[in-house]
Design a protein around this motif. Sequence first.
Motif, PDB file in Angstrom:
ATOM      1  N   ARG A   1      84.188 145.943 -16.367  1.00 49.68           N
ATOM      2  CA  ARG A   1      83.042 145.030 -16.179  1.00 49.68           C
ATOM      3  C   ARG A   1      83.231 144.028 -15.042  1.00 49.68           C
ATOM      4  NH1 ARG A   1      83.204 146.589 -21.367  1.00 49.68           N
ATOM      5  NH2 ARG A   1      81.193 146.961 -22.392  1.00 49.68           N
ATOM      6  N   LEU A   2      84.473 143.884 -14.581  1.00 54.54           N
ATOM      7  CA  LEU A   2      84.708 142.880 -13.533  1.00 54.54           C
ATOM      8  C   LEU A   2      83.930 143.245 -12.278  1.00 54.54           C
ATOM      9  CD1 LEU A   2      88.546 142.193 -13.811  1.00 54.54           C
ATOM     10  CD2 LEU A   2      86.669 140.592 -14.304  1.00 54.54           C
ATOM     11  N   ARG A   3      83.314 142.262 -11.664  1.00 52.07           N
ATOM     12  CA  ARG A   3      82.590 142.518 -10.419  1.00 52.07           C
ATOM     13  C   ARG A   3      82.797 141.342  -9.489  1.00 52.07           C
ATOM     14  NH1 ARG A   3      76.568 143.543 -12.152  1.00 52.07           N
ATOM     15  NH2 ARG A   3      76.051 142.576 -10.153  1.00 52.07           N
ATOM     16  N   SER A   4      82.763 141.647  -8.202  1.00 54.50           N
ATOM     17  CA  SER A   4      83.166 140.615  -7.237  1.00 54.50           C
ATOM     18  C   SER A   4      82.122 139.512  -7.094  1.00 54.50           C
ATOM     19  CB  SER A   4      83.426 141.253  -5.874  1.00 54.50           C
ATOM     20  OG  SER A   4      82.259 141.947  -5.479  1.00 54.50           O
ATOM     21  N   ASP A   5      80.860 139.774  -7.469  1.00 57.56           N
ATOM     22  CA  ASP A   5      79.839 138.744  -7.220  1.00 57.56           C
ATOM     23  C   ASP A   5      79.743 137.691  -8.320  1.00 57.56           C
ATOM     24  OD1 ASP A   5      78.816 140.596  -8.952  1.00 57.56           O
ATOM     25  OD2 ASP A   5      76.957 140.964  -7.848  1.00 57.56           O
ATOM     26  N   GLY A   6      80.455 137.849  -9.450  1.00 54.08           N
ATOM     27  CA  GLY A   6      80.501 136.803 -10.482  1.00 54.08           C
ATOM     28  C   GLY A   6      79.138 136.211 -10.793  1.00 54.08           C
ATOM     29  N   ASN A   7      79.067 134.875 -10.743  1.00 57.04           N
ATOM     30  CA  ASN A   7      77.792 134.194 -11.047  1.00 57.04           C
ATOM     31  C   ASN A   7      76.675 134.550 -10.072  1.00 57.04           C
ATOM     32  OD1 ASN A   7      78.234 132.470 -13.382  1.00 57.04           O
ATOM     33  ND2 ASN A   7      79.813 131.507 -12.108  1.00 57.04           N
ATOM     34  N   ALA A   8      77.060 134.987  -8.868  1.00 59.02           N
ATOM     35  CA  ALA A   8      76.035 135.282  -7.855  1.00 59.02           C
ATOM     36  C   ALA A   8      75.234 136.538  -8.207  1.00 59.02           C
ATOM     37  CB  ALA A   8      76.707 135.446  -6.490  1.00 59.02           C
ATOM     38  N   GLN A   9      75.658 137.258  -9.249  1.00 59.00           N
ATOM     39  CA  GLN A   9      74.903 138.460  -9.639  1.00 59.00           C
ATOM     40  C   GLN A   9      73.531 138.092 -10.221  1.00 59.00           C
ATOM     41  OE1 GLN A   9      76.116 140.317 -13.656  1.00 59.00           O
ATOM     42  NE2 GLN A   9      77.840 138.972 -13.183  1.00 59.00           N
ATOM     43  N   TYR A  10      73.384 136.844 -10.670  1.00 56.65           N
ATOM     44  CA  TYR A  10      72.138 136.468 -11.357  1.00 56.65           C
ATOM     45  C   TYR A  10      71.113 135.903 -10.383  1.00 56.65           C
ATOM     46  CZ  TYR A  10      74.965 137.195 -15.462  1.00 56.65           C
ATOM     47  OH  TYR A  10      75.766 137.769 -16.404  1.00 56.65           O
ATOM     48  N   LEU A  11      69.857 136.030 -10.768  1.00 52.62           N
ATOM     49  CA  LEU A  11      68.780 135.550  -9.909  1.00 52.62           C
ATOM     50  C   LEU A  11      68.279 134.214 -10.412  1.00 52.62           C
ATOM     51  CD1 LEU A  11      66.672 138.822  -9.581  1.00 52.62           C
ATOM     52  CD2 LEU A  11      68.303 137.884  -7.937  1.00 52.62           C
ATOM     53  N   ARG A  12      68.083 133.309  -9.478  1.00 49.99           N
ATOM     54  CA  ARG A  12      67.451 132.022  -9.790  1.00 49.99           C
ATOM     55  C   ARG A  12      65.954 132.219  -9.862  1.00 49.99           C
ATOM     56  NH1 ARG A  12      68.154 125.921  -8.151  1.00 49.99           N
ATOM     57  NH2 ARG A  12      68.201 125.531 -10.379  1.00 49.99           N
ATOM     58  N   LEU A  13      65.323 131.535 -10.772  1.00 52.27           N
ATOM     59  CA  LEU A  13      63.887 131.729 -10.933  1.00 52.27           C
ATOM     60  C   LEU A  13      63.129 130.818  -9.971  1.00 52.27           C
ATOM     61  CD1 LEU A  13      63.765 132.189 -14.783  1.00 52.27           C
ATOM     62  CD2 LEU A  13      64.118 133.848 -12.975  1.00 52.27           C
ATOM     63  N   GLU A  14      63.060 131.260  -8.735  1.00 51.99           N
ATOM     64  CA  GLU A  14      62.337 130.488  -7.727  1.00 51.99           C
ATOM     65  C   GLU A  14      61.566 131.473  -6.856  1.00 51.99           C
ATOM     66  OE1 GLU A  14      65.631 128.314  -6.119  1.00 51.99           O
ATOM     67  OE2 GLU A  14      66.539 130.084  -5.262  1.00 51.99           O
ATOM     68  N   GLY A  15      60.753 130.936  -5.975  1.00 54.45           N
ATOM     69  CA  GLY A  15      59.945 131.799  -5.116  1.00 54.45           C
ATOM     70  C   GLY A  15      59.071 132.712  -5.955  1.00 54.45           C
ATOM     71  N   GLN A  16      59.154 134.012  -5.672  1.00 50.80           N
ATOM     72  CA  GLN A  16      58.307 134.978  -6.389  1.00 50.80           C
ATOM     73  C   GLN A  16      58.642 135.076  -7.879  1.00 50.80           C
ATOM     74  OE1 GLN A  16      58.925 138.527  -3.973  1.00 50.80           O
ATOM     75  NE2 GLN A  16      56.698 138.607  -3.702  1.00 50.80           N
ATOM     76  N   LEU A  17      59.827 134.580  -8.235  1.00 53.74           N
ATOM     77  CA  LEU A  17      60.232 134.667  -9.652  1.00 53.74           C
ATOM     78  C   LEU A  17      59.920 133.374 -10.414  1.00 53.74           C
ATOM     79  CD1 LEU A  17      63.746 136.367  -9.229  1.00 53.74           C
ATOM     80  CD2 LEU A  17      61.610 137.457  -9.917  1.00 53.74           C
ATOM     81  N   ALA A  18      59.396 132.376  -9.715  1.00 52.23           N
ATOM     82  CA  ALA A  18      59.203 131.059 -10.345  1.00 52.23           C
ATOM     83  C   ALA A  18      58.258 131.134 -11.545  1.00 52.23           C
ATOM     84  CB  ALA A  18      58.693 130.052  -9.317  1.00 52.23           C
ATOM     85  N   HIS A  19      57.354 132.095 -11.537  1.00 54.78           N
ATOM     86  CA  HIS A  19      56.380 132.164 -12.640  1.00 54.78           C
ATOM     87  C   HIS A  19      57.063 132.432 -13.985  1.00 54.78           C
ATOM     88  CE1 HIS A  19      56.444 136.604 -13.137  1.00 54.78           C
ATOM     89  NE2 HIS A  19      56.817 136.570 -11.874  1.00 54.78           N
ATOM     90  N   TYR A  20      58.296 132.953 -13.947  1.00 52.85           N
ATOM     91  CA  TYR A  20      59.021 133.182 -15.209  1.00 52.85           C
ATOM     92  C   TYR A  20      59.322 131.862 -15.928  1.00 52.85           C
ATOM     93  CZ  TYR A  20      59.888 138.160 -14.472  1.00 52.85           C
ATOM     94  OH  TYR A  20      59.739 139.516 -14.339  1.00 52.85           O
ATOM     95  N   LEU A  21      59.211 130.750 -15.182  1.00 49.42           N
ATOM     96  CA  LEU A  21      59.498 129.438 -15.787  1.00 49.42           C
ATOM     97  C   LEU A  21      58.262 128.773 -16.377  1.00 49.42           C
ATOM     98  CD1 LEU A  21      61.880 127.883 -13.101  1.00 49.42           C
ATOM     99  CD2 LEU A  21      62.505 128.750 -15.355  1.00 49.42           C
ATOM    100  N   ASP A  22      57.091 129.343 -16.140  1.00 46.46           N
ATOM    101  CA  ASP A  22      55.860 128.697 -16.617  1.00 46.46           C
ATOM    102  C   ASP A  22      55.931 128.473 -18.124  1.00 46.46           C
ATOM    103  OD1 ASP A  22      54.986 128.819 -14.058  1.00 46.46           O
ATOM    104  OD2 ASP A  22      53.579 130.479 -14.361  1.00 46.46           O
ATOM    105  N   ASP A  23      55.343 127.352 -18.537  1.00 50.00           N
ATOM    106  CA  ASP A  23      55.375 126.991 -19.960  1.00 50.00           C
ATOM    107  C   ASP A  23      54.235 127.701 -20.702  1.00 50.00           C
ATOM    108  OD1 ASP A  23      55.240 125.828 -22.425  1.00 50.00           O
ATOM    109  OD2 ASP A  23      55.283 123.757 -21.717  1.00 50.00           O
ATOM    110  N   PRO A  24      54.556 128.660 -21.576  1.00 49.14           N
ATOM    111  CA  PRO A  24      53.466 129.346 -22.283  1.00 49.14           C
ATOM    112  C   PRO A  24      52.985 128.593 -23.521  1.00 49.14           C
ATOM    113  CG  PRO A  24      55.574 130.404 -22.776  1.00 49.14           C
ATOM    114  CD  PRO A  24      55.876 129.209 -21.902  1.00 49.14           C
ATOM    115  N   TYR A  25      53.604 127.452 -23.824  1.00 46.88           N
ATOM    116  CA  TYR A  25      53.363 126.827 -25.132  1.00 46.88           C
ATOM    117  C   TYR A  25      52.394 125.645 -25.096  1.00 46.88           C
ATOM    118  CZ  TYR A  25      57.838 129.295 -25.616  1.00 46.88           C
ATOM    119  OH  TYR A  25      58.833 130.226 -25.579  1.00 46.88           O
TER     120      TYR A  25
END
Length: 601
Positions: free
Chosen positions: A26-50
């Motif tokens: 499972r070890l991979r060289s990108d560590g934490n960098a493998q994950y995507l920040r929810l910004e730009g085109q992904l920012a809508h994932y943060l919208d409050d549905p409640y």
Amino acid sequence: MANTTVTPTIDKEAIRQKYLAERDKRLRSDGNAQYLRLEGQLAHYLDDPYTPRVERAARTDHVTFAFIDGGFAGLVTGARLVEAGISDVRIIEKGGDFGGTWYWNRYPGAQCDTASMIYMPLLEETGHMPSEKYAHAPEILAHCHRIGRQYGLYDNALFHTEVSALTWNDTQKHWLIETSRGDAFTASFVGMGTGPLHVPKLPGIEGIQDFAGHSFHTSRWDYAYTGGDPSGAPLEHLADKRVAIIGTGATAVQCVPHLARACKDLFVFQRTPSSVDIRDNEPIDADWFAEIATPGWQQRWLENFTENQAGGRATVDLVNDGWTDLARRIRERIMQLPQDQRTPRQMLAAYEDADYEKMEQIRARAQAIVDDPETGEKLKAWYRQLCKRPCFHDAYLQAFNEPATHLVDTDGQGVERITATGVVVAGQEYPVDCIIYASGFEVGTDWTRRAGFDLVGRDGRRLSTHWSDGMRTRHGTHVHGFPNAFIVQPTQGAQLISNVPHNLTEAGRTIAMIVRKAIDEGSREVEVTAEAEEEWIQLLLTGSGRMIGSPDCTPGYYNNEGQAPGPAARLNVGYPAGPTAYFRYLKEWRDKGDFAGLAFR
Ligand code: NDP
């Protein structure tokens, strides 16, 4: 070593090798960098549905105390301040109401995995009796609202508001707080409880943006799409849907059983299985509660759990759950060693034996519950119990016996690709209508990145600069150069991760006493001295280091995704003598009343 040998059927060396092989794959060289920040085109994932966002005028006034975060940290600190007669408290919260984690995490089945009696703060003060040994999320969220109402914290709160800048004014002796809503108000004191697990992340899977179906993160559950509700009503809109869930951590363990019952097809994409032990939840009996809830009960329970869980010598175990069981097993193993053999090496070996024994039981449980032997095998966790968040559930493994549930094990590699129509593993596409990301939260990133702001303290010094070589505080709360500011979190304090609210309630109580004293004495400034901060850092460094996060573990947020954590991580520790000793120390420190190490000016 004879006394520490566990049952002969456990081949320790074979298991150790298996653990290392599972880690290596499972070890991979990108560590934490493998994950995507929810910004730009992904920012809508943060919208409050409640909660709908309500327009309001920007604030430019002054409050005595501003607290950033409306979760447990803000609520308990706010409550203690109000109890101390400081009612001019403003909580600033990015969600649409109080609750923090429990505001956002409304996925079906969400539940606390630490016993409610100690996990839910201020039970005695509010008179609330938890309904279950492990309360479900709606009850915990309602409790947050209850605390907010009881202590009048709603009156001044700012919801759907994110702090963008926090700047100390050394002439006026106050903080300027600027926010995403155009606010620019001041506060004599500020508190922060932004928590470690509040910024959702997505896995960095190729093609993730190409998916044309529906998708959301578990911390923004889309009930409009799935049907059902947070209290567990059936997710009736999924009856004709093929659904993928990516991730098998503590969140997925709780929501998979609900999805398994509802979906036409549920594909569970697994990179690393969780260890899933018995839950044994039960309702709390009102007569029993009335009997035990005598004055001071919750503090007694808190202290008893901490003593049992974190190496104390309590003779009774009031909570009696998976956490105290885990600690008891380790303790018993160590106590079996003859006195003259209790060397650090022998004790660690005894600890390891207890762990092998427990994990073998947990693996056997997966095999026993899951009908299909191959699936049962794939659900076995091959690592030590504290390599990942231990899970407890009585319906997760059973969900794999539902005909509609399909485990797609990725042999530690993760999902290969996402296409417009589905999820690809080992070259095979699984067409789905919806992808649910149970992919967790940012942990290994900088504090300032997660908080969304940097503190600018005396002489323009930034917190990120002060902490560039690692966190520096006294008690995890006070930072030199940042007067009248308090951080509410466990690190460099008790570091009691099995019951985080205990850390927060103690900090809240302490902060209220400090602010009360400052106001009573006419001090406009409270600051830890450079010497007192340094003294604390040196004390922390005498400890044995982090108990979790071994590089031998499979990667995850506990061990910085398997990468060397860097020199700063040596300061991500707790009080060397452990949580019980820390809480005792803190009580004595504040009860003396002079708060040695803090300068009141
Ligand atoms: P986690 O970070 O624990 O889990 C994320 C999951 O996503 C892991 O299974 C991870 O696999 C998987 N993943 C990441 N990338 C990929 C990929 N590319 N392909 C496939 N899978 C992938 O998040 P959770 O939301 O489950 O839990 C976060 C924390 O929240 C918990 O550790 C706990 O502290 C807290 N929590 C507490 C609860 C409670 O009851 N009090 C309940 C739920 C959560 P891998 O393991 O291989 O990285």
